[in-house]
Design a protein around this motif. Structure first.
Motif, PDB file in Angstrom:
ATOM      1  N   CYS B  17       0.801  -1.184   0.087  1.00  0.00           N
ATOM      2  CA  CYS B  17       0.108   0.005  -0.020  1.00  0.00           C
ATOM      3  C   CYS B  17       0.877   1.140  -0.240  1.00  0.00           C
ATOM      4  O   CYS B  17       0.293   2.276  -0.167  1.00  0.00           O
ATOM      5  N   GLN B  18       2.176   1.417   0.113  1.00  0.00           N
ATOM      6  CA  GLN B  18       3.072   2.345   0.344  1.00  0.00           C
ATOM      7  C   GLN B  18       2.717   3.241   1.471  1.00  0.00           C
ATOM      8  O   GLN B  18       3.187   4.427   1.543  1.00  0.00           O
ATOM      9  N   ALA B  19       2.309   2.901   2.441  1.00  0.00           N
ATOM     10  CA  ALA B  19       1.870   3.758   3.809  1.00  0.00           C
ATOM     11  C   ALA B  19       3.349   3.874   4.272  1.00  0.00           C
ATOM     12  O   ALA B  19       3.637   5.303   4.771  1.00  0.00           O
ATOM     13  N   VAL B 179       7.297   1.699  10.264  1.00  0.00           N
ATOM     14  CA  VAL B 179       6.690   0.656  10.918  1.00  0.00           C
ATOM     15  C   VAL B 179       5.241   1.044  11.793  1.00  0.00           C
ATOM     16  O   VAL B 179       4.243   0.226  11.511  1.00  0.00           O
ATOM     17  N   GLN B 180       5.446   2.185  12.252  1.00  0.00           N
ATOM     18  CA  GLN B 180       4.210   2.632  12.903  1.00  0.00           C
ATOM     19  C   GLN B 180       2.910   2.587  11.901  1.00  0.00           C
ATOM     20  O   GLN B 180       1.846   2.331  12.464  1.00  0.00           O
ATOM     21  N   ALA B 181       3.233   3.224  10.642  1.00  0.00           N
ATOM     22  CA  ALA B 181       2.349   3.396   9.685  1.00  0.00           C
ATOM     23  C   ALA B 181       1.530   2.025   9.286  1.00  0.00           C
ATOM     24  O   ALA B 181       0.104   1.940   8.937  1.00  0.00           O
ATOM     25  N   CYS B 182       2.505   1.180   8.936  1.00  0.00           N
ATOM     26  CA  CYS B 182       2.020  -0.067   8.288  1.00  0.00           C
ATOM     27  C   CYS B 182       0.531  -0.659   8.727  1.00  0.00           C
ATOM     28  O   CYS B 182       0.237  -1.330   9.662  1.00  0.00           O
ATOM     29  N   PRO B 183      -0.201  -0.527   7.656  1.00  0.00           N
ATOM     30  CA  PRO B 183      -1.815  -0.944   7.829  1.00  0.00           C
ATOM     31  C   PRO B 183      -1.941  -2.401   8.227  1.00  0.00           C
ATOM     32  O   PRO B 183      -2.797  -2.950   8.914  1.00  0.00           O
ATOM     33  N   GLN B 185       0.414  -4.221   9.426  1.00  0.00           N
ATOM     34  CA  GLN B 185       1.329  -4.549  10.229  1.00  0.00           C
ATOM     35  C   GLN B 185       2.292  -5.846   9.987  1.00  0.00           C
ATOM     36  O   GLN B 185       2.730  -6.877  10.637  1.00  0.00           O
TER      37      GLN B 185
ATOM     38  N   ALA C  72      -0.342  10.302  12.799  1.00  0.00           N
ATOM     39  CA  ALA C  72      -0.127   8.758  13.106  1.00  0.00           C
ATOM     40  C   ALA C  72      -1.664   8.191  13.160  1.00  0.00           C
ATOM     41  O   ALA C  72      -2.537   9.101  13.596  1.00  0.00           O
ATOM     42  N   ARG C  81      -6.557   1.116  14.445  1.00  0.00           N
ATOM     43  CA  ARG C  81      -5.727   0.818  15.486  1.00  0.00           C
ATOM     44  C   ARG C  81      -4.143   1.254  15.247  1.00  0.00           C
ATOM     45  O   ARG C  81      -3.263   0.469  15.303  1.00  0.00           O
ATOM     46  N   GLY C  82      -4.175   2.536  14.852  1.00  0.00           N
ATOM     47  CA  GLY C  82      -2.859   3.123  15.277  1.00  0.00           C
ATOM     48  C   GLY C  82      -2.056   3.199  13.612  1.00  0.00           C
ATOM     49  O   GLY C  82      -1.035   3.811  13.621  1.00  0.00           O
ATOM     50  N   THR C  83      -2.842   2.569  12.720  1.00  0.00           N
ATOM     51  CA  THR C  83      -2.068   2.684  11.237  1.00  0.00           C
ATOM     52  C   THR C  83      -2.748   3.547  10.345  1.00  0.00           C
ATOM     53  O   THR C  83      -4.015   3.969  10.885  1.00  0.00           O
ATOM     54  N   LEU C  84      -2.138   3.838   9.383  1.00  0.00           N
ATOM     55  CA  LEU C  84      -2.762   4.537   8.492  1.00  0.00           C
ATOM     56  C   LEU C  84      -2.301   3.918   6.941  1.00  0.00           C
ATOM     57  O   LEU C  84      -1.342   3.396   6.664  1.00  0.00           O
ATOM     58  N   CYS C  85      -2.889   4.507   6.126  1.00  0.00           N
ATOM     59  CA  CYS C  85      -2.587   4.381   4.647  1.00  0.00           C
ATOM     60  C   CYS C  85      -1.769   5.799   4.103  1.00  0.00           C
ATOM     61  O   CYS C  85      -1.721   6.591   4.934  1.00  0.00           O
ATOM     62  N   VAL C 221      -7.941   0.869   4.707  1.00  0.00           N
ATOM     63  CA  VAL C 221      -6.944   0.618   6.141  1.00  0.00           C
ATOM     64  C   VAL C 221      -7.634  -0.654   6.771  1.00  0.00           C
ATOM     65  O   VAL C 221      -7.054  -1.450   7.319  1.00  0.00           O
TER      66      VAL C 221
END
Lengths: 444, 228, 790, 164
Positions: B17-19, B179-183, B185, C72, C81-85, C221
């Protein structure tokens, strides 16, 4: 041998360029200056705006400037190395050509270094190299060995120049003060001569390994990385051979020009060109041998990442450059140089120009294709040098010619004392020498 | 024991996704490169999604692979820097000191992963955007090389916070922005020296591999292959 | 040494030269300082809701000195849950877009030229209310039209309430997107015309029929998170995922298997798969027996025999037939059917194709019983808002409301916007006088925008509420820029992939940068100007009050809780059913404060087996035979059974293929899924990462085809359809069918800012006139094009 | 010619002088604040520079803090009136920061003062004793100065510990 005693009648023509300056000189001077100013402006433009004004991009981070760097350093091998080898081999025909060769070395080195400096993104931080040197980097090896080389070849140029400067000092004319300083009180005594000869021969020996090292180290800039088609042990000798190859070619071109412009047909004779032509022929074959080995190794190994670049050079985007290189480095010079009939000044000139072009292309074909195809997928970026890079290149060439010209206007481009020495002393020496290895000669 | 920071990217989880790319841009003040310059290949990405598309239609094997800096144990880039502007610190992070870099771009050519980018021009932002730059990270000047730092500034802040709270650095205190953004995970970050950390465990999985492993650079970014 | 005057002069000259040179040198070597303002400051993290797409992710915005510095995901928001696209992160660039509109604007010069002059909000309010009062006075209230786009929550209710009180039946919904889940399919089978939830986290097998679930899903997401879990979140269990699509999209690349298929025939393949499932008896017998209608042949109340699904499919869609139409090998069809029906729970997800192709995909879920079960298709409950207070329309409004709406028929089925445009062009039944554009940009993001160009020309006053000068706004007469999402209050009711309802609260994280105004607030200001019954219908001063009013319903519902960590669903259910549910709040004030602090509310329970919620069909069952469609789609006359059973629709592939040999497939990448994001450089710099394409429009061609046409990778080409042509970069892409070309959507803005205007081309200009008779929307994959070198 | 060259030389020297003078950083504060006087009253650094224990930065005095005492005239100093003028204009006092870290340095007051318990004077010198606002930093901070102190106090001297 007292220079005052030296009769200059015979060699007066050698001082003519210094004494008289024609209109043609100024025309050339100003047109060269124009090109140089243009290039300076182009560089200023780059300095202000950043390297974005070049055609470089990711992943082709290096282009014409690095190509020029290798190219100019290569050309610099013309002088010192050839002259040193010829001197050590006591090749008599060297006497009229060594100076013109050595000058090339010293002058062209600046442009090699200059090109790398112009390639810097932060030229204002250039001195970091001295302040925070990191000796693991091949670039720093370059810095060191080029500095040594520049020093050594400057000395090597300067030493044989001293007697000639003394001649100029004693002959009156312009810039007396300059000659007085540079002549270092040369009086031409036996002792001085002895010292000079010693100095020259020490330098001649010293300069050979240094020269070899310089171009080896230049090749290390590439070979020490693990990039495909760079990371190869052949690069050291390959670059040295290529350097001598292009160096001789540059020398032949320079000699041809000097000969024509200053009417030195008596000093730079067909035999010189013939001899140098043979040398160039040897280098042509050597160059072919190295190239062939390099590419065969790659091809036979057939590693995919190498082969991508290989085919790109052979049939792909870089084919025009690659085959152009082959044409100019091998196909054109080989037949010309193979026959004595065509090893004339004119013939060798054509071959040499071809070789110079070819060797520039060779460096380009080494630098750019590898960077165009990194190991991991990358965007397709086509590198085409911009006007800035071409202008700077033109400026470098012009500046070099300008400096060379200026040199010929200040100092004799053919070593007067050596020629005279050759005429007077060597005759005897040669006879002596020949006696040592051939029977029946010199027995009067 | 010294930390050894490493990253694991599970390609099976990764959705391409390139987040990570966008998060990295936002976190690290990466210059905006417009269309003309982008067409020349001057885009800067510290982490980039690489496509591998092999085979011929319709039998295609395609993969997408996010590629940050590998922070190699034996980096090819560090050796070649003539001024020591790039180096690996004790914790294994390969850093660049932008104020020392002379812009010779030797490291960019030496890196087999082409992770390094160069600032061809002075990075500029419209004045409306300037205030939204991340104040923890420098804004690079023209003519220097830049690349992924594993968001090292976050480590500085995390360490400081832990110290202020009088405790040890906990595993989740420090993770890079990607790492924080990765949807999905797909990215993990942590200490490879700790045999019980998540990244350590994953790096020993059967699916684990490293990019261009045979070069011996020993990346600290480990991938987990797709499929079972 | 003596100095003469001359010497002094010379010396002076020397000094001068030195100074000049030195000064010049200093000037020249002066390195331009970079211009950031990295002053430190106290940071705050403020929870809000992302506004970059319809996803509804919770975000935390890092604010320093009044600047939003980073975004964020909100770790408490259950959706992400804390993630985003990538779009979510680029929200920063939407807020600080340098080309945002800074005040209300009034058009000067001709329409569409884009010349505006700023006006004050007071003047804007005056102008709008003058026009509206005039409409009221003349009894032309129905000639006010609101064209609304893709947004959620109470703003929609507010518009509808306003129109109702004002007296116009014309709220035109312009949300249709090819890439959405098959809503018509859901309507036909389950009688629901709303987004379903796909419980992919618990699914074992996903069969995607052209659905870009990893790129263009309505809530990316939640799908991406679910995908990660689907693949690796369950130890020992790895979900399998097959993508059936004419183009190898990113979703296809990530799938275990890509099934290339002729464009527009995905539904036909679904029928073929259904055929094999039926033939091999692999369907879910219990589900069919208890919860299905129309599976076997049946008799209606009048005793007429009707054809059932089973017999119809078994007789019509032999794999051989399907294989010929779709280009998918027979053995692959058989294998997919077996895999799909044996790896339960399995899910079939389609896109908004022709309605009965959608239905074909939807019935696959029915066949394997993946309806209203964990890992299947779920029907989420909605957020329990308190309804608006009742009110009575005045006579003017009643008269206006009784007029025929401009979108004609079908009670909101399909896309009313094209019908509206057609009606406006034809002037029947009447022409609108005032058009409000809210959250929509039809001149850019609707296929074949020419319809709307023509329609807009017929409307005397167009008012846009967009904060950006997008294509449609550029064409309007009055621009009343809304706040961007990070500057305003808004509610965002959404649901999770496991069907839990959630409510996100969008709150301002920075004070408004410019002279913009939240459209809800402005609308309420107008309402106050209009007064009377209208004000009684909307008795609020600002939008936040509306929100708080309705939130009371959530507070009083005695269900759910403020966002918190994941907790055990079964336990929650037990507590709720027993009436022991103890939320973290006691009072409404407390509830609101927690809502703003944590970012929202959710109800982590899904109630299975509530038939009336899940099947709203006439039969109260899953309909293999779309009974409901008789009312909605074919209101008049008798219809053939085969017309309401899932079937292959006429492909209408254009008359002659010769001059236009390629089918155009328009796709979306994750960065520019919506038209709204194009002016954001971060997204522009990674639009087509699979080909390293950025900042431009490219056209994907099969390499072999391209070679035959001697088009090289990277050539400029024209792509021409009957409607027009666009210039694009040709890219050889192996994941392209030989007879198809793919062009991404998202570029080619005629309005927009510095990073989108004039960049790339909009392939929607190539789309043919043909509209689907049921959905009223153009059909993907019917446009034919030719390609030649530019 | 010779005179010209001499002139040139003088010019260059003059230029160098100018450059070296110009390079020293100067800044004037909007009002002449007397650190010593405040210090002698027993006012702590934190009162005005509120953040240095918890944040990376220390912060300049907010107008509201000044007004706590200077709402009504306290002294005869003409600059005191300026405070109330700022208040009347509704503006914050535009203090100039004396110490400006280069952009690529991550410097944290919290780390140095809050955690490492350094004395303010270590970096800011005797600013507390100054009676007029200094126009340039009392302690000249160079990288070497930082690193020497780090080495002495066994703090991390890794490049990445400060360079970001």
């Amino acid at each position: 041998m007292d220079p005052k005693r030296m009769s200059l009648e015979e060699d007066a023509i050698l001082l003519q360029p210094i004494q008289r300056t024609g209109k043609a000189f100024y025309v050339t001077l100003f047109s060269l200056l124009a090109v140089i100013l243009w290039a300076a402006w182009a560089y200023m433009y780059q300095y202000r705006n950043g390297l974005g004004v070049t055609g470089l991009a990711r992943p082709i981070f290096w282009g014409v400037y690095i190509t020029n760097f290798v190219f100019f350093i290569g050309i610099s091998h013309a002088g010192t190395l050839i002259s040193a080898i010829l001197r050590l081999a006591k090749a008599e025909w060297r006497r009229s050509i060594t100076r013109s060769a050595e000058v090339i070395t010293v002058l062209v080195l600046f442009f090699g270094v200059g090109n790398i400096l112009m390639d810097l993104g932060r030229p204002d931080r250039m001195l970091n190299i001295l302040q925070y040197p990191h000796f693991k980097s091949p670039l720093l090896w370059d810095v060191s060995s080029i500095t040594v080389y520049l020093t050594a070849s400057s000395i090597y140029l300067y030493l044989p120049l001293i007697p000639d400067i003394a001649i100029l000092r004693d002959h009156g004319g312009k810039y007396q003060w300059l000659y007085r300083i540079l002549a270092l009180g040369w009086k031409g005594t036996e002792k001085q001569h002895h010292l000079l000869e010693r100095g020259i021969s020490i330098m001649a020996i010293l300069v050979i390994p240094i020269a070899v090292s310089v171009h080896t180290v230049v090749s290390f800039v590439f070979a020490m990385t693990i990039q495909p088609m760079w990371h190869t042990a052949i690069f050291g000798p390959y670059f040295v051979a290529g350097a001598i190859f292009s160096g001789i070619a540059a020398l032949i071109v320079a000699m041809n020009l000097i000969r024509k412009v200053y009417h030195l047909e008596d000093y730079l004779r067909p035999v010189h060109f013939n001899n140098l032509g043979v040398l160039l022929l040897v280098m042509t074959l050597l160059w072919f041998y190295f190239t062939f080995t390099e590419y065969l190794t790659t091809y036979y190994g057939g590693e995919p990442i190498h082969m991508t670049i290989f085919w790109n050079k052979f049939t792909g985007r870089f084919a025009p450059y690659f085959w152009g290189m082959f044409l100019f480095c091998f196909v054109i010079p080989l037949p010309i140089l193979s026959f004595q009939k065509t090893r004339t000044p004119y013939g060798t000139l054509i071959a040499s120009i071809s070789v110079i072009i070819g060797m520039w292309l060779e460096r380009y074909v080494i630098v750019v294709p590898t960077l165009t195809h990194p190991r991991l997928p990358n965007e397709t970026v086509l590198y085409s040098p911009t006007w800035v890079e071409w202008s700077v290149f033109a400026g470098c060439v012009s500046f070099f010619i300008l400096l060379y010209m200026t040199f010929t206007k200040l100092f004799p481009i053919v070593s007067i004392w050596e020629v005279q020495e050759g005429r007077e002393k060597s005759m005897a020496e040669v006879q002596e020498r020949i006696k040592t290895y051939l029977p029946g000669i010199g027995v009067e | 024991m010294m930390h050894k920071w490493g990253m694991v990217i599970d390609l099976d989880r990764c959705s391409g996704c390139q987040a990570c790319m966008a998060a990295c841009h936002a976190e690290n003040n990466i210059a905006i490169v417009g269309p003309e310059e982008a067409a020349k290949g001057r885009t800067i990405h510290w982490i980039e999604l690489l496509p591998y598309i092999e085979g011929e239609f319709p039998h295609i094997k395609a993969r997408l692979l996010p590629r940050p800096c590998m922070h190699c144990e034996h980096p090819a880039c560090i050796k070649v820097c003539p001024v020591g502007a790039t180096y690996a610190n004790e914790e294994g992070i390969v850093g660049i000191i932008h104020s020392r870099c002379i812009g010779c771009r030797y490291c960019t050519t030496a890196c087999p992963y082409t992770v390094r980018s160069f600032n061809w021009y002075e990075p500029r932002w419209p004045k409306e955007m300037k205030g939204s730059l991340n104040r923890d990270v420098s804004v690079r000047k023209k003519g220097v090389v830049e690349k992924c730092s594993f968001c090292h500034h976050r480590l500085l802040r995390a360490r400081e916070k832990a110290r202020a709270e009088n405790r040890e650095l906990l595993p989740d205190d420090y993770i890079p922005a990607c790492v924080q953004a990765c949807p999905s995970q797909a990215m993990y970050f942590g200490d490879l020296n700790d045999p019980f950390s998540k990244v350590s465990e994953l790096s020993r999985e059967r699916r684990a591999f490293k990019l261009l492993e045979d070069l011996g650079t020993e990346p600290k970014v480990i991938y987990l292959s797709e499929g079972m | 040494m003596k100095f003469s005057r001359r010497d002094f002069l010379k010396m002076g000259g020397g000094v001068g030269v030195a100074m000049a040179l030195g000064g010049g040198f200093v000037q020249w070597t002066h390195w331009p300082e970079s211009d950031s303002s990295n002053a430190p400051g106290i940071e705050k993290w403020i929870p809000t809701i992302c506004g970059q797409c319809t996803g509804g992710c919770g975000t935390l915005v890092r604010v320093i000195d009044g600047w939003a510095v980073n975004i964020a995901g909100n770790p408490l928001h259950p959706l992400n849950r804390g993630t985003l696209c990538p779009k979510g992160i680029a929200g920063l660039q939407a807020l600080y877009d340098p080309d945002r509109l800074r005040s209300p604007l009034k058009r000067i010069g001709n329409r569409g030229e884009g010349h505006f002059e700023p006006i004050s909000w007071k003047e804007a309010l005056h102008q709008v209310s003058k026009v509206l009062i005039e409409l009221r006075e003349k009894g032309e209230t129905h000639q006010l039209v609101v064209l609304g786009g893709r947004y959620r929550g109470l703003m929609r209710s507010l518009w509808e309430r306003f129109l109702k009180a004002f007296g116009s039946p014309n709220y035109i919904d312009n949300q249709f997107r090819w890439e959405d889940p098959p809503l018509e399919g859901l309507l036909l089978t389950q009688g629901i015309y709303d987004l379903p939830a796909y419980d992919i986290e618990k699914a074992q097998y996903i069969l995607s029929f052209g659905s870009g679930i990893l790129e263009s899903f309505w809530s990316p997401v939640q799908m991406l998170r679910g995908y990660g879990h689907f693949r690796r979140g369950r130890p020992g269990l790895r979900g399998r995922f097959v993508q059936i699509e004419s183009r190898l999209s990113s979703t296809g690349i990530k799938a275990d298997e890509w099934v290339p298929i002729q464009p527009g025939t995905e539904g036909v393949l679904a029928l073929g798969i259904a055929h094999m499932i039926l033939k091999e008896g692999l369907y879910h017998k219990a589900f069919i027996a208890e919860q299905a209608f129309g599976f076997e042949n049946w008799k209606d109340s009048e005793g007429r025999e009707h054809l059932g699904f089973k017999e119809f499919i078994l007789s019509e869609y032999e794999p051989a037939v399907v294989s010929k139409q779709t280009g998918v090998p027979i053995d692959q069809i058989i294998r997919l059917a077996r895999e799909f029906s044996s790896n339960l729970p399995s899910l079939a997800i389609g896109y908004r194709d022709r309605p009965f192709h959608q239905m074909a995909v939807s019935v696959l879920n029915g066949l394997v019983g993946s309806i209203d079960v964990p890992g299947g298709l779920l029907i989420p409950r909605s957020v329990p808002y308190r309804p608006f207070p009742s009110f009575s329309e005045d006579t003017i409004a009643q008269r206006g409301n009784s007029q025929r709406p401009l979108f004609g028929r079908n009670e909101g089925v399909g896309s009313p916007s094209y019908l509206f445009a057609k009606n406006v062009i034809s002037g029947k039944p009447y022409k609108p006088k005032v058009l409000f554009l809210y959250y929509t940009n039809p001149l850019f993001s609707n296929p074949n925008p020419e319809y709307f160009f023509k329609a807009f020309q017929e409307i005397p006053l167009i008012i846009s509420f967009s904060p950006y000068l997008d294509d449609s706004t550029k064409f309007s007469d009055l621009v009343l820029p809304d706040h961007t999402p990070f500057e305003r209050w808004q509610d965002d009711p959404v649901f999770l992939s496991n069907g839990f309802p959630a409510l996100g609260i969008r709150q301002p994280v920075v004070s408004p940068l410019y002279q913009t105004k939240a459209t809800g607030d402005f609308l309420l200001e107008i309402v106050r100007e209009l007064g009377g019954q209208i004000q009684k219908a909307l008795p609020w001063n600002e939008f936040k009050e509306v929100m708080i009013y309705c939130l009371r319903g959530v507070f009083e519902a005695k269900r759910g809780d403020i966002f918190g960590l994941q907790f055990d669903e079964a336990w929650t259910r037990l507590l709720q059913r027993g009436g022991w549910s103890v939320p973290t709040y006691q009072t409404f004030e407390e509830f609101l404060n927690l809502l703003y602090e944590k970012g929202g509310w959710w109800d982590p329970v899904y109630d299975f087996g509530e038939r009336s919620r899940v099947f709203r069909t006439p039969s109260n069952k899953f309909e293999f035979y779309a009974q409901g469609s008789q009312k909605t789609l074919f209101p008049v006359g008798k219809i053939k059974d085969s017309n309401v059973l899932p079937h292959a629709e006429d492909l209408k592939q254009g008359e002659t293929d010769q001059p236009y040999p390629f089918t155009l497939h328009v796709f979306r990448t994750i960065s520019l899924t919506g038209g709204r994001n194009a002016n954001q450089p971060w997204l522009q710099s990674m639009v087509g990462q699979h080909l390293f394409e950025r900042w431009r429009t490219w056209v994907e061609i099969n390499p072999e085809t391209a070679k035959k046409m001697s088009i090289s990778d990277g050539d400029w080409v024209w792509v021409e359809s009957r409607r027009g042509r666009i210039k694009a970069i040709a890219r050889h892409y192996k994941g392209t069918l030989p007879n198809v070309v793919n062009i991404p959507f998202g570029q080619g803005h005629r309005g927009g800012g510095r990073w989108s205007k004039g960049i790339g081309e909009n392939p929607y200009h190539l789309i043919d006139d043909h509209l689907d008779p049921v959905t009223g929307f153009p059909v993907q994959g019917t446009t034919k094009v030719k390609i030649y070198k530019a | 010619m010779k005179s010209f060259l001499i002139g040139l030389a003088i010019g260059i020297l003059f230029l160098l002088l100018l450059i070296s003078l110009g390079s020293s950083f100067r800044s004037e504060q909007p009002l002449s604040f007397n650190h010593k006087k405040h210090n002698d009253q027993g006012i702590e650094c934190t009162t005005c520079h509120a953040h240095f224990k918890e944040q990376t930065f220390s912060g300049m005095p907010a107008l509201s803090v000044c007004l706590e005492c200077h709402k009504d005239p306290l002294s005869q100093h003409p600059d005191e009136e300026k405070i109330r003028q700022y208040h009347k204009d509704g503006k914050e006092i535009s203090w100039k920061r004396l110490y400006q870290m280069p952009e690529d340095i991550f410097f944290s007051h919290r780390r140095h003062v809050g955690i490492a318990q350094l004395d303010c004077r270590q970096c800011h010198g005797e600013i507390g004793q100054s009676e007029t606002p200094p126009v340039k930093p009392l302690v000249k901070m160079t990288m070497k100065w930082c690193m020497d102190c780090h080495a002495k106090s066994k703090a991390n001297n890794d490049c990445l510990a400060c360079h970001v």
